[in-house]
Motif scaffolding. Sequence first.
Motif, short mmCIF file in Angstrom:
data_model
loop_
_atom_site.label_atom_id
_atom_site.label_comp_id
_atom_site.label_asym_id
_atom_site.label_seq_id
_atom_site.Cartn_x
_atom_site.Cartn_y
_atom_site.Cartn_z
N LYS A 132 -25.52 6.88 -13.08
CA LYS A 132 -24.86 5.58 -13.19
C LYS A 132 -24.44 5.26 -14.62
O LYS A 132 -23.50 4.49 -14.83
CB LYS A 132 -25.79 4.48 -12.67
N LEU A 133 -25.12 5.84 -15.60
CA LEU A 133 -24.83 5.55 -17.00
C LEU A 133 -23.70 6.40 -17.58
O LEU A 133 -23.25 6.15 -18.70
CB LEU A 133 -26.09 5.75 -17.85
N LEU A 134 -23.22 7.37 -16.83
CA LEU A 134 -22.18 8.25 -17.35
C LEU A 134 -20.95 7.45 -17.78
O LEU A 134 -20.32 6.77 -16.98
CB LEU A 134 -21.78 9.27 -16.28
N GLY A 135 -20.64 7.52 -19.07
CA GLY A 135 -19.46 6.88 -19.60
C GLY A 135 -19.52 5.36 -19.70
O GLY A 135 -18.52 4.72 -20.02
N GLN A 136 -20.70 4.78 -19.49
CA GLN A 136 -20.83 3.32 -19.49
C GLN A 136 -21.07 2.74 -20.88
O GLN A 136 -21.10 1.53 -21.06
CB GLN A 136 -21.96 2.89 -18.55
N ARG A 137 -21.30 3.60 -21.88
CA ARG A 137 -21.48 3.18 -23.26
C ARG A 137 -22.62 2.16 -23.42
O ARG A 137 -22.48 1.14 -24.11
CB ARG A 137 -20.18 2.61 -23.84
N LYS A 138 -23.74 2.45 -22.80
CA LYS A 138 -24.91 1.59 -22.96
C LYS A 138 -26.17 2.40 -22.74
O LYS A 138 -26.14 3.51 -22.19
CB LYS A 138 -24.85 0.40 -22.01
N LEU A 139 -27.28 1.84 -23.20
CA LEU A 139 -28.62 2.43 -23.05
C LEU A 139 -28.65 3.87 -23.56
O LEU A 139 -29.13 4.79 -22.90
CB LEU A 139 -29.07 2.36 -21.58
N TYR A 140 -28.16 4.04 -24.78
CA TYR A 140 -28.11 5.37 -25.38
C TYR A 140 -29.48 6.02 -25.44
O TYR A 140 -29.63 7.23 -25.16
CB TYR A 140 -27.51 5.29 -26.79
N TYR A 141 -30.51 5.25 -25.80
CA TYR A 141 -31.83 5.87 -26.00
C TYR A 141 -32.46 6.33 -24.68
O TYR A 141 -33.20 7.31 -24.67
CB TYR A 141 -32.76 4.92 -26.76
N LYS A 142 -32.16 5.63 -23.59
CA LYS A 142 -32.64 6.13 -22.29
C LYS A 142 -32.01 7.49 -22.00
O LYS A 142 -32.67 8.39 -21.48
CB LYS A 142 -32.29 5.14 -21.17
#
Length: 440
Positions: A132-142
Motif C-alpha cells: 500500500k505504501l508503494l509510491g505514496q511518499r510517506k512512512l519512509y522509516y517503516k
Amino acid sequence: MLAACLRRVSRSIRILRGQTLSLKSGGSVDSWRSRDCRQFNMSSVSPPGGSWLRDILEDQSTQTYYIEYDRFFSNHLTHGIIAIEKLGGDKDRVNRFVEHYKNHGKLEPPNHPRHSDESTDAEPATDDELHKLLGQRKLYYKIRNRFRVILKEHGSAEEMLREEFPKLSRGLVCSAAHGLIHTGYGYSVRCSSTVTEGLAYLHHSCKPLIFDEKNPDNDISHFGKGACDILTVLAELKKDENLRKYMEDEAVKLRQSDWYSGGFQYRVAALVGKGDDLMKYAYKIKVPVIQSCQDEDGLAVALANWLLDQAIAVFALSEIKNDFFLLHGVTAAWSLRQIIPLLKHPDAVDALRTFTCALLAVYVSQGCPDLTNKPEIPQTDVTASDWQEIIDKALARDTDEHIYKLVQVCHDTWREKNGSDGAALYIHAAQMCIDHDLHF
C-alpha cells in the motif's frame, strides 16, 4: 549544426574531427557504435579499505537525517561522501565536506515537525503495508526498516538487490532518480545499510513507467534493435511538439494535485505516464553491442556501459553547460551500472530499457537542448596528470556535491577503460562541470 565529435570504437564514443550533423535534419553518424561486448569492470571499484568510511556513512545515515528535506528535496550527503572518497579524499577531507553540506544545506532530523508521523524505530512494514505504501511518499522509516529485515532474510546485499531491485526498477526515475543513485552509490562501496536506504527511497517515491505490455510493438525483444543512432532519435524528439505540449499540460495538472514536488519531477512524471510514446522512440535506437555480444551476462553489462556513455555524451555536448538534471542522468546511469551485474538477464534488460526511456524523458523535460558543445582536447592527449589536475581542483573546493559526483563518475569511467575509449569526452564533461555553475 552539431559537430559530430564521436567516431566508431569498441563500446564507446570517440572523437571524430571535421564532420557535421544537423539535428534538424535528423542525420546519422557512425558514432555511438560498438564492435564488441568486452567488459570493463566498473564494479571492481573497491569497497572501503578502512573502517572510517563505513563509520561516517553510518553516522550520517538516514538514522541521523531524513531522506528528504524541505518537503521534496533529496538528501545527497551519502553520495557526496562516497564520491569524495573515490576521488582520493581522505577522512579529513570527507569530514570537511560533511560539515560544509550540513552548514549550507537544510537537512532535517528524523523528528523534524515535517515528519511528525515518522520514527526511526518504526515497526517494519508488513507485506500488506509495503504494498500500500508503494509510491505514496510517506512512512519512509517503516519501509526502510522492512528492507533491513529483507536484507537479513536474503543474507547479502547482492541477493537482496537481485530479488528486490527488479520489483522497483520500473520506477527508477522517481525523485530525480535519487533512490537509484543512493542504492548504486551504497553498493559501490559495499555498504549494505546504504543500499537498504536507497531501495526504501525507491519504494517510497516510485513513479513507474506506464505502457501497454500487451502491445507486441512494446515487446522487450525489440529493445536496441532499431535502425537509428541516438542522435537521430533525439533530433526526432526535439521536433515532437505534441509530446512536449502533453508534458507541460499534464505537469500543470500534477502541480494541482496533492503530490508536492518540483517542476522537473512534474514534467518527468507526466512523460513516464506516456511510456508507449517513450518506448516508440527508445525502440528506434540501434545499440550495436546487441549484435556483437552472445553471452547474456556480458550483454547486460555491455548495454549498461553503452548507456552510461550516452548519458555522459548528452550531458557533455549540451549547449546548456552543466545542466543539473542531465548531470543526474550521468550519475544515475553509473549507479545503475553498479547494480546490473547482479541481476538476472531479463531483469537487467528491463531495467536498462526503463532507464533509456527515462533518459529520453529527462532530455525532453530540459527542453531538448542542442548538442553542440564538442570537446576540444584530442583524445590521445588525455593523461592521468590531466585528470589529477581536475580532481585536485574539485577537492580543493567546498562546493555542491554534484560536482564531485560528476567528476568521479567520468574519472572512474575513463580509468576502468584503461584511459582509452571516450577519453576526450569524459574529461570534457568533467572540465565543464568544474568550470561552470550548475544550471537548474
